[in-house]
Design an enzyme around this catalytic site. Structure first.
Site, PDB file in Angstrom:
ATOM      1  N   ASN A  37       0.232  -1.069  -0.360  1.00  8.19           N
ATOM      2  CA  ASN A  37      -0.151   0.054   0.025  1.00  8.19           C
ATOM      3  C   ASN A  37       0.765   1.074  -0.120  1.00  8.19           C
ATOM      4  OD1 ASN A  37      -2.142   1.824   0.487  1.00  8.19           O
ATOM      5  ND2 ASN A  37      -2.667   0.932   2.410  1.00  8.19           N
ATOM      6  N   HIS A 122     -14.542  -4.346  10.559  1.00  7.85           N
ATOM      7  CA  HIS A 122     -13.801  -3.036  10.991  1.00  7.85           C
ATOM      8  C   HIS A 122     -14.896  -2.437  11.698  1.00  7.85           C
ATOM      9  CE1 HIS A 122      -9.890  -2.978   9.065  1.00  7.85           C
ATOM     10  NE2 HIS A 122      -9.764  -4.097   9.838  1.00  7.85           N
ATOM     11  N   ARG A 147     -13.287  -5.494  15.551  1.00 11.52           N
ATOM     12  CA  ARG A 147     -12.563  -4.432  15.647  1.00 11.52           C
ATOM     13  C   ARG A 147     -12.769  -2.913  16.127  1.00 11.52           C
ATOM     14  NH1 ARG A 147      -6.971  -1.883  12.093  1.00 11.52           N
ATOM     15  NH2 ARG A 147      -8.828  -0.491  12.334  1.00 11.52           N
ATOM     16  N   TYR A 159      -7.169   8.028  12.321  1.00 10.88           N
ATOM     17  CA  TYR A 159      -6.817   6.672  11.477  1.00 10.88           C
ATOM     18  C   TYR A 159      -7.684   5.505  12.116  1.00 10.88           C
ATOM     19  CZ  TYR A 159      -5.127   3.162   8.090  1.00 10.88           C
ATOM     20  OH  TYR A 159      -5.001   2.330   7.500  1.00 10.88           O
ATOM     21  N   ASP A 224      -6.706  -1.747  17.487  1.00  9.14           N
ATOM     22  CA  ASP A 224      -5.459  -1.685  16.879  1.00  9.14           C
ATOM     23  C   ASP A 224      -4.849   0.240  17.596  1.00  9.14           C
ATOM     24  OD1 ASP A 224      -3.529  -0.603  14.904  1.00  9.14           O
ATOM     25  OD2 ASP A 224      -4.346  -1.673  13.045  1.00  9.14           O
ATOM     26  N   HIS A 226      -2.143   0.937  15.981  1.00  4.42           N
ATOM     27  CA  HIS A 226      -1.405   1.629  15.114  1.00  4.42           C
ATOM     28  C   HIS A 226      -0.050   2.155  15.202  1.00  4.42           C
ATOM     29  CE1 HIS A 226      -3.451   1.003  11.539  1.00  4.42           C
ATOM     30  NE2 HIS A 226      -4.901   1.665  12.447  1.00  4.42           N
ATOM     31  N   GLU A 250      -3.531  -4.815  18.994  1.00  5.59           N
ATOM     32  CA  GLU A 250      -2.406  -4.533  18.860  1.00  5.59           C
ATOM     33  C   GLU A 250      -1.853  -3.664  18.119  1.00  5.59           C
ATOM     34  OE1 GLU A 250      -5.174  -5.454  14.772  1.00  5.59           O
ATOM     35  OE2 GLU A 250      -3.546  -4.467  12.937  1.00  5.59           O
ATOM     36  N   GLU A 276       1.935  -6.790  11.274  1.00  2.00           N
ATOM     37  CA  GLU A 276       1.578  -6.753   9.801  1.00  2.00           C
ATOM     38  C   GLU A 276       2.382  -6.087   8.985  1.00  2.00           C
ATOM     39  OE1 GLU A 276      -2.129  -3.887  10.662  1.00  2.00           O
ATOM     40  OE2 GLU A 276      -1.321  -2.246   9.748  1.00  2.00           O
ATOM     41  N   ARG A 297       0.776 -11.219  13.493  1.00  2.00           N
ATOM     42  CA  ARG A 297      -0.108 -10.253  12.130  1.00  2.00           C
ATOM     43  C   ARG A 297       0.116 -10.487  10.844  1.00  2.00           C
ATOM     44  NH1 ARG A 297      -4.314  -9.010  11.647  1.00  2.00           N
ATOM     45  NH2 ARG A 297      -4.526  -6.222  11.280  1.00  2.00           N
ATOM     46  N   HIS A 326      -3.084 -10.572   9.389  1.00  2.00           N
ATOM     47  CA  HIS A 326      -3.393  -8.835   8.554  1.00  2.00           C
ATOM     48  C   HIS A 326      -4.861  -9.325   6.918  1.00  2.00           C
ATOM     49  CE1 HIS A 326      -2.257  -4.817   6.820  1.00  2.00           C
ATOM     50  NE2 HIS A 326      -3.564  -5.127   7.962  1.00  2.00           N
ATOM     51  N   ASP A 330      -6.467  -3.805   1.448  1.00  2.00           N
ATOM     52  CA  ASP A 330      -4.859  -3.299   0.508  1.00  2.00           C
ATOM     53  C   ASP A 330      -4.384  -4.822   0.634  1.00  2.00           C
ATOM     54  OD1 ASP A 330      -4.866  -2.137   3.301  1.00  2.00           O
ATOM     55  OD2 ASP A 330      -2.633  -2.486   3.049  1.00  2.00           O
ATOM     56  N   GLU A 353      -8.180 -11.570  10.235  1.00  2.00           N
ATOM     57  CA  GLU A 353      -8.952 -10.133   9.514  1.00  2.00           C
ATOM     58  C   GLU A 353      -9.574 -10.347   8.678  1.00  2.00           C
ATOM     59  OE1 GLU A 353      -6.048  -6.588   9.250  1.00  2.00           O
ATOM     60  OE2 GLU A 353      -7.836  -5.246   9.096  1.00  2.00           O
ATOM     61  N   TRP A 416       3.792   5.821  13.273  1.00  2.00           N
ATOM     62  CA  TRP A 416       1.864   5.595  12.661  1.00  2.00           C
ATOM     63  C   TRP A 416       0.699   4.565  14.228  1.00  2.00           C
ATOM     64  CZ3 TRP A 416      -1.704   4.354   9.386  1.00  2.00           C
ATOM     65  CH2 TRP A 416      -1.727   4.942   8.854  1.00  2.00           C
TER      66      TRP A 416
HETATM   67  C1  GCO Z   1      -5.654  -2.772   9.985  1.00  2.00           C
HETATM   68  C2  GCO Z   1      -4.381  -2.560   9.516  1.00  2.00           C
HETATM   69  C3  GCO Z   1      -4.702  -1.563   7.966  1.00  2.00           C
HETATM   70  C4  GCO Z   1      -3.578  -0.944   8.164  1.00  2.00           C
HETATM   71  C5  GCO Z   1      -3.439  -0.951   6.414  1.00  2.00           C
HETATM   72  C6  GCO Z   1      -2.345  -0.485   5.882  1.00  2.00           C
HETATM   73  O1  GCO Z   1      -5.075  -3.755  11.352  1.00  2.00           O
HETATM   74  O2  GCO Z   1      -6.220  -3.308   9.595  1.00  2.00           O
HETATM   75  O3  GCO Z   1      -3.665  -1.457  10.516  1.00  2.00           O
HETATM   76  O4  GCO Z   1      -5.759  -0.601   8.750  1.00  2.00           O
HETATM   77  O5  GCO Z   1      -3.618   0.335   8.365  1.00  2.00           O
HETATM   78  O6  GCO Z   1      -3.837  -2.181   5.516  1.00  2.00           O
HETATM   79  O7  GCO Z   1      -1.723  -0.335   4.409  1.00  2.00           O
HETATM   80 MG    MG Z   2      -3.644  -2.643  11.838  1.00  2.00          MG
END
Ligand code: GCO
Ligand code: MG
Length: 416
Positions: A37, A122, A147, A159, A224, A226, A250, A276, A297, A326, A330, A353, A416
């Protein structure tokens, strides 16, 4: 059965995808996902310039040797671009081998260990009522785990939280609100979001308390972070969420420092998931051996393929650590399907997921897997069970799109 052709297919049905299609001299084709991505074309170039010429004429059955050849032979090992490229080759070769055998891929991985894969979707909302609506919608669609992400008072956008439904109606991707939380404008530099960790830490436990009160104790809930917290902040979050019995928490800290998870683990019994953005087993070594995490992940797409992720998960199994692949939009349907075949075969499956791909994506990638009663299952079609529709793909040209970047309120860049 030699490799005659290897095509790098870049298309953008709803979002950008890079797919490798390998064709053998006896006419079998295999697909692999190489989507990274926001850095898609780097992998496409790596494949086109440096991998495809090495594949032509090779025996398509020699999956292990091809993996070692591309990994050891490159001299420059690891890294997301290299490992996504290797993953695509590996997945395409497994697809071919299974088609040659006339079997669904999971049969070559040892056969079924379970009937379906438990997945989570999600759910998100800018505030609690919106979040509750989103959780209800997911439950109506059959999800049996969610989630939970929400807006944070004082921050204009966060995000992982879908914009309000009205805002989403005009979104560039044409997808519904659920897929619209990556504010990626086409052909533009990344959107900048602001972040305040203290506000987040104050807010999140109250959200989980409200969700548990509304939906009861049984529903598996995930969250999550991040990679945005320091070890001690992460420890505090894990501890404060203990009463709400999360399935996993996560990416609490930036993933490079494996030892950070030691601090977190000392303070909380909330299960931890990470990986991930990892790309090899080396990113997990300390975490496994010291039993610092509970779920892996990595998806097949970013961890070097089926061959490599299988090894990572077998290593994890020694420590009772499970898969948590994951599966955002994407990871293409090819990458997801590969994960379904691996997940159904391994003993230490944990959770998958699954966000569901948009209708445009599914027009290009014809899938055969099923989603019923909250579980994903592969079809009995030989190979991965995915077809790539070139004609449909021609209508969706690549246009750059980036994940947002994250700044603290004083303007400095944040993790992030
Ligand atoms: C998740 C992820 C995504 C990522 C994204 C990055 O747990 O699904 O954190 O939201 O941020 O796939 O490309
Ligand atoms: Mg994630």
């Amino acid at each position: 059965m030699n490799i005659e052709k290897a095509e790098v297919l870049v298309s953008s049905p709803g979002r950008n995808f890079v797919t490798l299609r390998i064709t053998t001299d006896d006419g079998l084709t295999g697909l692999g996902d190489a989507t990274l991505n926001g850095r898609e074309l780097a992998v496409a170039a790596y494949l086109t310039e440096h991998v495809v010429p090495l594949l032509l004429g090779r025996d398509a059955h020699r999956i292990e040797d091809t993996w070692q050849y591309l990994y050891r032979g490159a001299y420059w090992r690891r890294g997301p671009v290299t490992m996504a490229a290797i993953a695509a080759v590996d997945t395409a070769l497994w697809d071919i081998k299974a088609k040659a055998a006339g079997l669904p891929l999971y049969q070559l991985l040892g056969g079924k260990s379970r009937e379906g894969l438990m997945v989570y979707g999600h759910a998100s909302g800018l505030d609690i009522p919106e979040l509750f609506d989103s959780i209800r919608e997911h439950l109506e669609e059959g999800y049996r785990a969610v989630r939970v992400q929400t807006g944070i008072p004082g921050l204009p956008s966060v995000y992982g939280v879908a914009h309000s439904k009205n805002a989403a109606a005009g979104s560039a991707s044409g997808s519904d609100a659920r897929y619209d939380y990556e504010p990626a404008r086409r052909n533009a530099i990344p959107v900048e979001e602001s972040w305040d960790t203290r506000a987040y830490l104050r807010h999140v436990p109250a959200v989980f308390e409200a969700v548990r009160n509304e939906f009861g104790p049984e529903l598996p809930l995930l969250h999550d972070a991040h990679h945005r917290l320091t070890p001690i902040q992460a420890a505090k979050l894990g501890k404060s969420l203990e009463p709400y019995d999360l399935f996993w928490l996560e990416d609490v800290t930036p993933a490079e420092n494996q030892a950070a998870l030691r601090r977190v683990r000392e303070h909380t019994t909330t299960p931890l998931a990470i990986g991930e953005v990892f790309n090899t087993v080396w990113d997990y070594r300390e975490l496994f051996e010291e039993q610092l995490i509970d779920y892996v992940r990595s998806p097949i797409t970013h961890a070097g393929g089926i061959t490599a992720l299988r090894r990572i998960l077998d290593y994890a199994a020694i420590y009772q650590i499970k898969s948590g692949m994951h599966g955002p939009t994407d990871v293409s349907p090819v990458g997801l399907a590969a994960g379904i075949h691996l997940g159904i075969a391994i003993q230490n499956f944990g959770m998958q997921e699954y966000m569901m791909h948009s209708p445009a994506t599914l027009e290009v990638f014809r899938t055969t897997f099923s989603f019923e009663n909250g579980m994903l299952a592969p079809s009995e079609a030989p190979g991965l069970g995915i077809e790539y529709d070139d004609e449909a793909a021609a209508g969706y040209a690549y246009a750059s799109a980036y994940l947002p970047v994250n700044r603290l309120l004083d303007g400095s860049m944040h993790d992030w």
